[in-house]
Design a protein around this motif. Sequence first.
Motif, PDB file in Angstrom:
ATOM      1  N   ASN A 147       0.846  -1.193   0.000  1.00 13.65           N
ATOM      2  CA  ASN A 147       0.000   0.000   0.000  1.00 13.65           C
ATOM      3  C   ASN A 147       0.887   1.250   0.000  1.00 13.65           C
ATOM      4  OD1 ASN A 147       0.640   0.821   2.715  1.00 13.65           O
ATOM      5  ND2 ASN A 147      -0.926  -0.582   3.505  1.00 13.65           N
ATOM      6  N   ALA A 148       0.283   2.412  -0.167  1.00 15.24           N
ATOM      7  CA  ALA A 148       1.034   3.663  -0.310  1.00 15.24           C
ATOM      8  C   ALA A 148       1.949   3.919   0.884  1.00 15.24           C
ATOM      9  CB  ALA A 148       0.057   4.824  -0.498  1.00 15.24           C
ATOM     10  N   GLU A 149       1.439   3.701   2.094  1.00 17.97           N
ATOM     11  CA  GLU A 149       2.268   3.937   3.280  1.00 17.97           C
ATOM     12  C   GLU A 149       3.451   2.976   3.319  1.00 17.97           C
ATOM     13  OE1 GLU A 149       2.012   3.986   8.155  1.00 17.97           O
ATOM     14  OE2 GLU A 149       0.163   4.209   6.999  1.00 17.97           O
ATOM     15  N   GLN A 150       3.236   1.716   2.985  1.00 15.44           N
ATOM     16  CA  GLN A 150       4.330   0.735   2.971  1.00 15.44           C
ATOM     17  C   GLN A 150       5.405   1.128   1.951  1.00 15.44           C
ATOM     18  OE1 GLN A 150       1.783  -2.637   2.165  1.00 15.44           O
ATOM     19  NE2 GLN A 150       2.079  -3.464   4.237  1.00 15.44           N
ATOM     20  N   ARG A 151       4.965   1.614   0.783  1.00 18.99           N
ATOM     21  CA  ARG A 151       5.940   2.039  -0.235  1.00 18.99           C
ATOM     22  C   ARG A 151       6.766   3.224   0.263  1.00 18.99           C
ATOM     23  NH1 ARG A 151       1.349   1.140  -3.597  1.00 18.99           N
ATOM     24  NH2 ARG A 151       1.058   3.377  -3.952  1.00 18.99           N
ATOM     25  N   TYR A 152       6.111   4.172   0.938  1.00 15.55           N
ATOM     26  CA  TYR A 152       6.826   5.333   1.469  1.00 15.55           C
ATOM     27  C   TYR A 152       7.809   4.904   2.563  1.00 15.55           C
ATOM     28  CZ  TYR A 152       7.934   9.765   3.639  1.00 15.55           C
ATOM     29  OH  TYR A 152       8.624  10.845   4.148  1.00 15.55           O
ATOM     30  N   LEU A 153       7.368   4.060   3.477  1.00 14.68           N
ATOM     31  CA  LEU A 153       8.245   3.595   4.564  1.00 14.68           C
ATOM     32  C   LEU A 153       9.455   2.839   4.015  1.00 14.68           C
ATOM     33  CD1 LEU A 153       5.573   2.473   7.177  1.00 14.68           C
ATOM     34  CD2 LEU A 153       7.168   4.416   7.392  1.00 14.68           C
ATOM     35  N   LYS A 154       9.244   2.055   2.978  1.00 15.78           N
ATOM     36  CA  LYS A 154      10.347   1.310   2.355  1.00 15.78           C
ATOM     37  C   LYS A 154      11.350   2.274   1.734  1.00 15.78           C
ATOM     38  CE  LYS A 154      10.912  -2.825  -0.548  1.00 15.78           C
ATOM     39  NZ  LYS A 154      12.297  -2.671  -0.742  1.00 15.78           N
ATOM     40  N   MET A 156      11.805   5.382   2.649  1.00 13.54           N
ATOM     41  CA  MET A 156      12.402   6.087   3.776  1.00 13.54           C
ATOM     42  C   MET A 156      13.530   5.259   4.404  1.00 13.54           C
ATOM     43  SD  MET A 156      10.194   7.913   6.775  1.00 13.54           S
ATOM     44  CE  MET A 156      10.070   6.621   7.985  1.00 13.54           C
ATOM     45  N   GLU A 157      13.305   3.957   4.498  1.00 13.17           N
ATOM     46  CA  GLU A 157      14.297   3.063   5.102  1.00 13.17           C
ATOM     47  C   GLU A 157      15.495   2.833   4.179  1.00 13.17           C
ATOM     48  OE1 GLU A 157      14.543  -1.656   6.067  1.00 13.17           O
ATOM     49  OE2 GLU A 157      12.683  -0.643   6.626  1.00 13.17           O
ATOM     50  N   GLU A 158      15.226   2.589   2.892  1.00 13.78           N
ATOM     51  CA  GLU A 158      16.297   2.195   1.975  1.00 13.78           C
ATOM     52  C   GLU A 158      17.029   3.365   1.329  1.00 13.78           C
ATOM     53  OE1 GLU A 158      14.625  -0.607  -0.788  1.00 13.78           O
ATOM     54  OE2 GLU A 158      14.273  -2.098   0.790  1.00 13.78           O
ATOM     55  N   TYR A 159      16.324   4.481   1.101  1.00 11.00           N
ATOM     56  CA  TYR A 159      16.925   5.620   0.400  1.00 11.00           C
ATOM     57  C   TYR A 159      16.560   6.943   1.066  1.00 11.00           C
ATOM     58  CZ  TYR A 159      17.573   2.060  -3.182  1.00 11.00           C
ATOM     59  OH  TYR A 159      17.921   0.909  -3.841  1.00 11.00           O
ATOM     60  N   PRO A 160      16.959   7.142   2.328  1.00  8.08           N
ATOM     61  CA  PRO A 160      16.587   8.385   3.028  1.00  8.08           C
ATOM     62  C   PRO A 160      17.127   9.634   2.331  1.00  8.08           C
ATOM     63  CG  PRO A 160      18.253   7.171   4.261  1.00  8.08           C
ATOM     64  CD  PRO A 160      17.786   6.267   3.156  1.00  8.08           C
TER      65      PRO A 160
END
Length: 191
Positions: A147-154, A156-160
């Motif tokens: 979902n959109a939030e999961q994509r954003y969190l991913k 954020m984690e991998e490419y801050p």
Amino acid sequence: MHNQLIHLITQSVALSDLEKDLCVQYFEPVLYPKNRVIEEEGKIPGYLYFVVSGFVRLFHYNDKGDEVTTHINCPPGFITSYSNFANQKKSDENLECITECELLRITKSDLDTIIGQSPAFKDFSILVFQQSLSYNETRAKELATLNAEQRYLKLMEEYPEVLRNVPMQYISSFLGMNPKSLSRIRKQIIR
């Protein structure tokens, strides 16, 4: 500038001094300003780019005329419209510098020359194209299953660093959502 490229390559394959010299000979250093489109849709991509510094994006226009960002690259990494570059076909994508960028670039004919002269470059170029395919498969799967939030969190984690350097309208497009949805998700995460 070439030291970063040579360092990246030697993490995967060994290079002789002659092969390092080929790298310097064939990869041309270029500096582009922010917001410069360096490869245009409707044309055969002229170069494979290695990002030394800065942020670059691939995008196309959808049927409504809106920009759709399909890839954002940060250093160190390679970027082009890969299949169009490899097959020397007209691209339906644009390549744009989001920030000021230091890049190294190589033409398809020079890449073919360097690959023909060096088994190490051949092995490395195959690895780069395999990584590109793998990335695109993973990205397609994530767009379909997260979902959109999961994509954003991913992201954020991998490419801050992307979140710190790339405008939100490009990030939201890349994540497959509108800017309002991204803004709402960011506010929820901050709370």
